[in-house]
Design a protein around this motif. Structure first.
Motif, PDB file in Angstrom:
ATOM      1  N   THR A 347     -22.339 -15.372  47.928  1.00 55.89           N
ATOM      2  CA  THR A 347     -21.035 -14.892  47.471  1.00 55.89           C
ATOM      3  C   THR A 347     -20.648 -15.544  46.145  1.00 55.89           C
ATOM      4  N   VAL A 348     -20.920 -16.843  46.024  1.00 53.35           N
ATOM      5  CA  VAL A 348     -20.606 -17.562  44.790  1.00 53.35           C
ATOM      6  C   VAL A 348     -21.470 -17.051  43.644  1.00 53.35           C
ATOM      7  N   ILE A 349     -22.739 -16.810  43.916  1.00 49.42           N
ATOM      8  CA  ILE A 349     -23.653 -16.320  42.872  1.00 49.42           C
ATOM      9  C   ILE A 349     -23.174 -14.983  42.311  1.00 49.42           C
ATOM     10  N   GLU A 350     -22.557 -14.174  43.178  1.00 50.29           N
ATOM     11  CA  GLU A 350     -22.144 -12.820  42.763  1.00 50.29           C
ATOM     12  C   GLU A 350     -20.764 -12.784  42.105  1.00 50.29           C
ATOM     13  N   LEU A 351     -20.091 -13.943  42.007  1.00 51.70           N
ATOM     14  CA  LEU A 351     -18.783 -13.959  41.356  1.00 51.70           C
ATOM     15  C   LEU A 351     -18.921 -13.588  39.878  1.00 51.70           C
ATOM     16  N   PRO A 352     -17.996 -12.794  39.349  1.00 48.41           N
ATOM     17  CA  PRO A 352     -18.093 -12.384  37.937  1.00 48.41           C
ATOM     18  C   PRO A 352     -17.955 -13.546  36.953  1.00 48.41           C
ATOM     19  N   ALA A 356     -24.774 -18.840  36.523  1.00 50.14           N
ATOM     20  CA  ALA A 356     -25.969 -19.303  37.259  1.00 50.14           C
ATOM     21  C   ALA A 356     -25.555 -20.398  38.236  1.00 50.14           C
ATOM     22  N   VAL A 357     -26.344 -20.565  39.302  1.00 52.74           N
ATOM     23  CA  VAL A 357     -26.086 -21.570  40.333  1.00 52.74           C
ATOM     24  C   VAL A 357     -27.418 -22.157  40.781  1.00 52.74           C
ATOM     25  N   THR A 358     -27.445 -23.469  41.029  1.00 50.82           N
ATOM     26  CA  THR A 358     -28.596 -24.073  41.699  1.00 50.82           C
ATOM     27  C   THR A 358     -28.091 -24.912  42.865  1.00 50.82           C
ATOM     28  N   GLN A 359     -28.834 -24.863  43.956  1.00 57.48           N
ATOM     29  CA  GLN A 359     -28.468 -25.606  45.164  1.00 57.48           C
ATOM     30  C   GLN A 359     -29.344 -26.849  45.288  1.00 57.48           C
ATOM     31  N   ILE A 360     -28.722 -27.955  45.591  1.00 53.09           N
ATOM     32  CA  ILE A 360     -29.444 -29.211  45.811  1.00 53.09           C
ATOM     33  C   ILE A 360     -29.028 -29.739  47.174  1.00 53.09           C
ATOM     34  N   GLN A 361     -30.005 -30.029  47.999  1.00 52.03           N
ATOM     35  CA  GLN A 361     -29.745 -30.455  49.373  1.00 52.03           C
ATOM     36  C   GLN A 361     -30.469 -31.774  49.624  1.00 52.03           C
ATOM     37  N   ARG A 362     -29.718 -32.782  50.029  1.00 51.30           N
ATOM     38  CA  ARG A 362     -30.320 -34.092  50.295  1.00 51.30           C
ATOM     39  C   ARG A 362     -30.327 -34.349  51.803  1.00 51.30           C
ATOM     40  N   LEU A 470     -24.511 -26.837  41.600  1.00 51.77           N
ATOM     41  CA  LEU A 470     -24.193 -26.940  40.172  1.00 51.77           C
ATOM     42  C   LEU A 470     -24.042 -25.534  39.635  1.00 51.77           C
ATOM     43  N   ILE A 471     -22.904 -25.283  38.979  1.00 49.15           N
ATOM     44  CA  ILE A 471     -22.542 -23.911  38.604  1.00 49.15           C
ATOM     45  C   ILE A 471     -22.289 -23.823  37.104  1.00 49.15           C
ATOM     46  N   GLU A 472     -22.883 -22.809  36.489  1.00 46.50           N
ATOM     47  CA  GLU A 472     -22.619 -22.491  35.083  1.00 46.50           C
ATOM     48  C   GLU A 472     -21.676 -21.296  35.033  1.00 46.50           C
ATOM     49  N   SER A 473     -20.592 -21.450  34.309  1.00 41.23           N
ATOM     50  CA  SER A 473     -19.617 -20.358  34.238  1.00 41.23           C
ATOM     51  C   SER A 473     -20.084 -19.287  33.259  1.00 41.23           C
ATOM     52  N   ALA A 474     -19.608 -18.076  33.499  1.00 37.54           N
ATOM     53  CA  ALA A 474     -19.939 -16.976  32.597  1.00 37.54           C
ATOM     54  C   ALA A 474     -19.216 -17.167  31.266  1.00 37.54           C
ATOM     55  N   SER A 475     -19.725 -16.540  30.233  1.00 37.93           N
ATOM     56  CA  SER A 475     -19.140 -16.663  28.910  1.00 37.93           C
ATOM     57  C   SER A 475     -17.695 -16.164  28.937  1.00 37.93           C
ATOM     58  N   GLY A 476     -16.777 -16.999  28.432  1.00 33.83           N
ATOM     59  CA  GLY A 476     -15.370 -16.623  28.365  1.00 33.83           C
ATOM     60  C   GLY A 476     -14.584 -16.895  29.627  1.00 33.83           C
ATOM     61  N   ALA A 477     -15.244 -17.328  30.688  1.00 35.35           N
ATOM     62  CA  ALA A 477     -14.542 -17.574  31.953  1.00 35.35           C
ATOM     63  C   ALA A 477     -13.731 -18.865  31.879  1.00 35.35           C
ATOM     64  N   SER A 478     -12.616 -18.894  32.581  1.00 30.85           N
ATOM     65  CA  SER A 478     -11.780 -20.093  32.649  1.00 30.85           C
ATOM     66  C   SER A 478     -12.328 -21.022  33.742  1.00 30.85           C
ATOM     67  N   ILE A 479     -12.662 -22.231  33.331  1.00 31.68           N
ATOM     68  CA  ILE A 479     -13.236 -23.171  34.310  1.00 31.68           C
ATOM     69  C   ILE A 479     -12.202 -23.540  35.367  1.00 31.68           C
ATOM     70  N   SER A 480     -10.955 -23.743  34.968  1.00 27.78           N
ATOM     71  CA  SER A 480      -9.924 -24.094  35.954  1.00 27.78           C
ATOM     72  C   SER A 480      -9.722 -22.965  36.954  1.00 27.78           C
ATOM     73  N   SER A 481      -9.763 -21.717  36.486  1.00 29.85           N
ATOM     74  CA  SER A 481      -9.621 -20.577  37.394  1.00 29.85           C
ATOM     75  C   SER A 481     -10.818 -20.491  38.331  1.00 29.85           C
ATOM     76  N   LEU A 482     -12.009 -20.806  37.784  1.00 30.19           N
ATOM     77  CA  LEU A 482     -13.206 -20.780  38.618  1.00 30.19           C
ATOM     78  C   LEU A 482     -13.124 -21.847  39.702  1.00 30.19           C
ATOM     79  N   VAL A 483     -12.640 -23.018  39.359  1.00 39.92           N
ATOM     80  CA  VAL A 483     -12.483 -24.083  40.350  1.00 39.92           C
ATOM     81  C   VAL A 483     -11.530 -23.646  41.454  1.00 39.92           C
ATOM     82  N   THR A 484     -10.424 -23.007  41.082  1.00 42.48           N
ATOM     83  CA  THR A 484      -9.456 -22.528  42.074  1.00 42.48           C
ATOM     84  C   THR A 484     -10.087 -21.487  42.986  1.00 42.48           C
TER      85      THR A 484
END
Length: 640
Positions: A347-352, A356-362, A470-484
């Motif tokens: 679901t997170v990967i498909e957010l507009p 990009a997303v990578t998962q790290i599991q320890r 670890l998440i890379e935001s799309a170009s022009g996206a608001s990081i604070s809005s993405l966090v919310t």
């Protein structure tokens, strides 16, 4: 003759020896409780028959960590106690110079005089170490609990009291008292009989030969550790070596350096407050050993604070640089042990707003299925998605590459094994898995553990895991809005912008190390502050005749107390200046070593820790001086 005098002399000079007694009891309590924990954590006595292989390895690992911390505390406590006893004993016996000269005049040989002082120290050491050993029985339980909270002791692990620990405490701390008193006893044994009839008996030499030997040893340690090649030893070891050598050197030469510097400050203060400043100036220079004894606890505490505090702060900087080196990371989401649902990640990967997303599991609940592995060693697996991992995490491979990691073909962290090696592991559900090393990767502050494994081919969700996205935001996206948005989608995780996540991760990671360092410095602080307070009180008490003379000459009580307080303040400032020199040497060595590790790293001086230590020392010194002077003047008035 001397045997019958030993007990009587201790009673007669009980106030002078009070400082030594307090230091020895406090040190014996710290050392005794450390010995108890050291003995209780012997892994040969640990019953792991009811534990899984992973649980047993973790318990034994924590027990070994507890043994290391407790042994280090015992060594440090003994080292600090020797320095404090040596300095305090130096001015205590100097105050008895005329009395011991009378014994020489009565026919006592130098050997008998020395033997009497040594017997006093031995008797005092036995009594105080016994009291401290008994007090350690009360301290050891909260001590173990404190280490447990720092992940340096197995939670709930019983502390078994071994009588040998208490015996060793008495033996070691009695030796500490004897060793600390030896130089002073040997020197005072050579007191000339003529000192018995002199109007004033003063020490002839501030620096006897043995003190020069100690100073030379400390200076040699400083030079050797400063000149060692940067990568010859761990930078923490070389830093501690320079710090210990510098503290030893400065403490040894304190009778020469401290009065000289203090006299300069006294001269400056006498321009503002002529009476108090002049008295303080002359006293700091007149009785060099007493002044040095009052300065030594401050030098030791600030020196230890600079060494261990700098290590902790530099570790913080190292971890921060490692996390800031992550690329394309705008937001991070952490899940502790609450494993997120696989559909949630999709679901997170498909957010507009997500590029990009990578998962790290320890996972650290796996176990070795290898008979030759150490009992306290358990594997730590870092599960990754090879397709996206290097987009976010810069890694350096010594051999092989990320493209080779697939299924049970894994990358081993440097030092674990070689390409072609195989290791059998046991999963938390009991399944046996054989891993094949196909690549070797260098360890960093983010990429660490035992193996990098492909989550697509070797899921780690059969047990407890700690997940990070670890998440890379799309170009022009608001990081604070993405966090919310992420907070609403994944309420069980902690969603933070990259900078905030770095700060949070650093605080959590360094907290345990800082707590352990504060424990170590705190143990030494108790000894040093007790020594400082008691030595100051004993010093003021020994000057009752002088204080009485000042009052007869018309000096007001406020002026007399002021001169004592000013003198203590001057000594504290002088000690702090010498400690700054120690800090400079420590900084120089650490800077050289860190440049070889990472040119971007530089030491961080723990100014807040040092300021807190200095404030505590100044407060203890001034309060003790004012209290001692007030009590002495009160007694003078009552007699008159």
């Amino acid at each position: 003759m001397t045997g019958g005098l030993t007990g009587a002399m201790l009673r007669e000079h009980r106030w002078a020896y009070a400082g030594l007694a307090v230091v020895l009891v406090a040190a014996s309590t710290v050392v005794g409780s450390s010995f108890i924990l050291f003995e209780a954590a012997r892994t040969t006595d640990v019953d792991v028959s009811r534990l899984s292989a992973n649980e047993a390895a973790k318990l034994i690992s924590l027990a070994e960590s507890g043994r290391f911390i407790s042994s280090f505390m015992a060594i440090l406590g003994s080292f600090v106690a020797v320095l404090l006893v040596s300095q305090t004993m130096s001015f205590v016996v100097d105050g008895r110079r005329r009395e011991l000269a009378l014994l020489r005049l009565a026919g006592a040989s130098p050997g008998q005089t020395t033997a009497m002082v040594m017997k006093e120290s031995t008797l005092l050491g036995i009594m105080c170490s016994t009291v401290g050993a008994l007090l350690s029985l009360l301290v050891v339980a909260p001590y173990a609990e404190m280490l447990s909270r720092q992940n340096n002791w197995p939670p709930g692990f019983p502390v078994t009291i071994h009588p040998s620990a208490l015996i060793w405490c008495v033996v070691v701390m009695t030796l500490v008292a004897v060793i600390g008193a030896f130089t002073s006893a040997r020197r005072i044994g050579r007191t000339a009989p003529i000192d018995a009839v002199r109007a004033v008996a003063v020490a002839r030499r501030a620096m006897p030969p043995l003190r020069w030997v100690i100073a030379g040893t400390g200076l040699t340690a400083v030079i050797v550790f400063l000149l060692l090649p940067p990568q010859s030893l761990n930078y923490q070891i070389t830093t501690a070596g320079v710090g210990a050598g510098a503290v030893l050197f400065v403490s040894a030469v304190a009778p020469v350096i401290v009065p000289a510097i203090a006299r300069v400050f006294g001269g400056a203060i006498s321009l503002i407050a002529p009476g108090a400043g002049l008295v303080a100036k002359e006293h700091t220079a007149h009785d060099a050993r007493r002044t040095a004894a009052l300065a030594t606890p401050i030098i030791i505490l600030l020196g230890l604070g600079s060494v261990f505090g700098m290590m902790a702060q530099t570790g913080r900087s190292e971890l921060s640089l490692g996390l800031e080196a992550l690329t394309h990371t705008d937001v991070a989401v952490e899940f502790s042990t609450n494993e997120p649902d696989a559909d949630l990640l999709q679901t997170v990967i498909e957010l507009p707003d997500v590029q990009a997303v990578t998962q790290i599991q320890r996972a650290d609940d796996w176990a070795w299925n290898e008979p030759d592995m150490p009992a306290d060693y358990y594997p730590q697996l870092m599960g990754i998605n090879p397709d996206t991992f290097t987009h976010f995490v810069p890694v350096a491979f010594e051999s092989g590459g990320i493209e080779d990691v697939s299924g049970t073909d894994v990358a081993a962290l440097a030092g674990v094994g070689d390409i072609g090696d195989t290791f059998k592991l046991e999963a938390p559900d009991g399944a046996s898995v054989t891993l094949h090393i196909v690549a070797i990767v260098e360890s960093t502050s983010f990429t660490y553990g035992t193996f990098l494994v492909d989550l697509n081919g070797l899921p780690l969700d059969t047990g407890d895991t700690a997940d990070t996205w670890l998440i890379e935001s799309a170009s022009g996206a608001s990081i604070s809005s993405l966090v919310t948005t992420l907070e609403n989608i994944a309420p069980s995780g902690h969603s933070l912008a990259h900078r905030a996540w770095v700060e949070r991760s650093v605080e959590q990671s360094v907290a345990s190390q800082q707590a352990a360092i504060l424990t170590i410095v705190g143990g030494a602080a108790i000894l040093a502050l007790f020594s400082l307070a008691q030595s100051t009180l004993a010093s003021v008490r020994a000057r009752r005749n002088e204080l009485e003379l000042l009052t007869k000459l018309g000096a007001r009580q406020r002026s007399v107390i002021g001169s004592i307080v000013v003198e203590s303040g001057i000594t504290a400032v002088t000690a702090s200046i010498l400690a700054i020199g120690v800090t400079g040497l420590v900084y120089t060595r650490m800077a050289t070593a860190l440049q070889a590790v990472n040119p971007s790293l530089s030491p961080i001086v723990p100014t807040e820790i040092l300021a807190l230590i200095l404030a505590a020392c100044v407060a203890a010194s001034i309060t003790s001086a004012a209290t001692g002077a007030t009590l002495a003047l009160k007694r003078i008035r009552s007699r008159s």
